[in-house]
Design an enzyme around this catalytic site. Structure first.
Site, mmCIF file in Angstrom:
data_model
loop_
_atom_site.group_PDB
_atom_site.id
_atom_site.type_symbol
_atom_site.label_atom_id
_atom_site.label_comp_id
_atom_site.label_asym_id
_atom_site.label_seq_id
_atom_site.Cartn_x
_atom_site.Cartn_y
_atom_site.Cartn_z
ATOM 1 N N THR A 128 0.825 -1.202 0.000
ATOM 2 C CA THR A 128 0.000 0.000 0.000
ATOM 3 C C THR A 128 0.860 1.253 0.000
ATOM 4 O O THR A 128 1.932 1.281 0.627
ATOM 5 C CB THR A 128 -0.930 0.029 1.222
ATOM 6 O OG1 THR A 128 -1.580 1.305 1.301
ATOM 7 C CG2 THR A 128 -0.183 -0.203 2.514
ATOM 8 N N SER A 170 -1.946 3.841 10.515
ATOM 9 C CA SER A 170 -2.873 2.948 11.200
ATOM 10 C C SER A 170 -2.150 1.647 11.496
ATOM 11 O O SER A 170 -1.046 1.398 10.977
ATOM 12 C CB SER A 170 -4.103 2.655 10.324
ATOM 13 O OG SER A 170 -3.749 1.813 9.236
ATOM 14 N N TYR A 172 -3.096 -1.254 10.446
ATOM 15 C CA TYR A 172 -3.038 -1.943 9.156
ATOM 16 C C TYR A 172 -1.814 -1.491 8.358
ATOM 17 O O TYR A 172 -1.049 -2.317 7.848
ATOM 18 C CB TYR A 172 -4.314 -1.676 8.358
ATOM 19 C CG TYR A 172 -4.144 -1.854 6.870
ATOM 20 C CD1 TYR A 172 -4.023 -3.122 6.312
ATOM 21 C CD2 TYR A 172 -4.077 -0.750 6.021
ATOM 22 C CE1 TYR A 172 -3.844 -3.279 4.944
ATOM 23 C CE2 TYR A 172 -3.898 -0.910 4.659
ATOM 24 C CZ TYR A 172 -3.782 -2.174 4.130
ATOM 25 O OH TYR A 172 -3.591 -2.329 2.777
ATOM 26 N N HIS A 173 -1.634 -0.192 8.219
ATOM 27 C CA HIS A 173 -0.488 0.300 7.444
ATOM 28 C C HIS A 173 0.835 -0.095 8.103
ATOM 29 O O HIS A 173 1.827 -0.348 7.418
ATOM 30 C CB HIS A 173 -0.579 1.820 7.292
ATOM 31 C CG HIS A 173 -1.707 2.260 6.406
ATOM 32 N ND1 HIS A 173 -2.834 2.904 6.897
ATOM 33 C CD2 HIS A 173 -1.903 2.122 5.073
ATOM 34 C CE1 HIS A 173 -3.655 3.167 5.889
ATOM 35 N NE2 HIS A 173 -3.122 2.701 4.779
ATOM 36 N N LYS A 176 1.981 -3.435 6.941
ATOM 37 C CA LYS A 176 2.589 -3.404 5.611
ATOM 38 C C LYS A 176 4.032 -2.913 5.678
ATOM 39 O O LYS A 176 4.879 -3.310 4.867
ATOM 40 C CB LYS A 176 1.767 -2.511 4.682
ATOM 41 C CG LYS A 176 0.354 -3.010 4.441
ATOM 42 C CD LYS A 176 0.316 -4.262 3.583
ATOM 43 C CE LYS A 176 -1.105 -4.602 3.163
ATOM 44 N NZ LYS A 176 -1.182 -5.654 2.156
#
Length: 381
Positions: A128, A170, A172-173, A176
């Site tokens: 991402t 976040s 989530y990020h 990654k």
């Protein structure tokens, strides 16, 4: 389906966790999604090609994953096996822990399993643009690596390349970002061949493959946790709900159409790194837009009103975002731009399935900080 259509033998490995999260949230895709068995059967009917399927939890069943790789002996693995929503990852302590446990374990299990199998597998990972945050230092974000110059104590100049600094916004990020470091290590230590695609927000519902049969239609998420900004605007316009712009709407985001996304996956597979080469990183996006500009564009197309509401995220109210995407363009990608396809999405997708919309799921209720949940604006506590 895109790769199967090109003649590749494809096996899907999935634990169907996204469908379970739908049940947990009480939210469904605006478009009706058939069972995986029905979808595979439909693809076989319209294409004459067979898609394999293995129900397997990549994050938890390492032995099953290793057995599968040894049995199937893939040339490439396209790694999508991660919880993909930033708001869901910030929802509560359980979803934060689940996102880290699932995403990091899935990535690491895959890399270890490839090493243990002894196979020469090209890993293509869907990353991402969000690993970099949403601001720039007045320059285009390069494709993975930054040229730096360092002065030594002896006054000598040393030039090198480093991974472009990350700034996740976040949990989530953040996962990654951890993926990126795992990839760098295994490419260096075990000479795995890895391509990391730093992708923008996907928009669009159809590819040429999904248009062959209604049972193959892609998801159209619009809820506050999984709905991306553009899908939310399109659905809101279709049902007569004001377009919800969070904060000032000055946040700039990167976008790519789903047709371009599958083409980028194909291009990445056809241009793998050599064994021993560092991770190949592509910025998988085609254009950037401010959120308020998107709302105005959708409003002009559909006649919808725009409403400004509090921003649940902890981020700058305004930002610039400049991104280099030269590699995919040089390899033949011909982008689909927003202006060309938005009206189609409103008329042929969002309005068609508008009766499936649950208006109670539209507001974004997952907050980034405890201060926000207590009603204190971000940065003031």
């Amino acid at each position: 389906m895109h790769l199967s259509d090109l003649g590749h033998d494809v096996v899907i490995v999935d634990n169907l966790s996204r469908r379970r999260i739908d049940e947990e949230l009480g939210a469904q895709s605006l478009t009706p999604i058939a069972t995986v068995e029905e979808r595979i059967a439909a693809w076989g009917e319209v294409s004459g090609r067979r898609l394999g399927f293995r129900n397997l939890d990549v994050a938890r069943d390492f032995d099953g994953l290793l057995d599968f790789l040894t049995e199937f002996r893939p040339d490439a693995v396209i790694h999508f096996a991660e919880q993909r929503a930033a708001p869901y990852s910030m929802k509560n302590q359980r979803t934060k822990r689940y996102t880290v446990d699932n995403n990091v374990n899935a990535t690491h299990n895959l890399l270890v399993a490839i090493v243990e199998s002894g196979l020469d597998v090209h890993v293509v990972h869907l990353g991402t643009m969000g690993v970099y945050g949403y601001g720039t230092a007045g320059m285009k974000i390069p494709e993975g690596y930054l040229d730096v110059t360092v002065q030594t104590e002896e006054g000598e100049t040393v030039e090198q390349q480093i991974l472009y600094p990350t700034n996740p916004g976040s949990v989530y990020h953040m996962t990654k970002v951890l993926d990126q470091n795992l990839f760098a290590y295994y490419a260096k230590n075990d000479e795995l061949r890895i391509t990391d695609l730093h992708q923008g927000i996907i928009w669009g519902t159809h590819t040429p493959q999904t248009q062959r049969d209604e049972r193959l239609i892609n998801r159209f998420d619009y809820d506050g946790d999984y709905g991306t900004v553009l899908n939310r605007f399109l659905m809101q316009a279709a049902v007569g709900y004001p377009l919800t712009v969070h904060g000032t709407g000055g946040q700039t985001r990167a976008f790519i159409h789903i047709r371009d996304m599958v083409k980028c996956i194909q291009i990445a597979l056809e241009n793998p790194p050599a064994r021993g080469e560092r991770v190949r990183i592509f910025n998988q996006m085609t254009e950037t837009h401010r959120v308020r500009d998107l709302a105005e564009l959708v409003g002009r197309i559909s006649g919808a009103e725009v409403a400004y509401v509090p921003n649940p995220r902890k981020e700058s109210a305004e930002n610039e975002l400049h991104v280099a995407n030269d590699t995919f363009l040089s390899l033949g990608l011909e982008p689909t731009f927003l202006e060309e396809g938005l009206l189609h999405e409103v008329e042929d997708v969002a309005k068609r399935w508008a009766d499936r919309a649950d208006r109670s799921k539209i507001p974004a209720r997952s907050l980034w900080t405890s201060a926000q949940s207590e009603g204190v604006p971000a940065g003031e506590k």
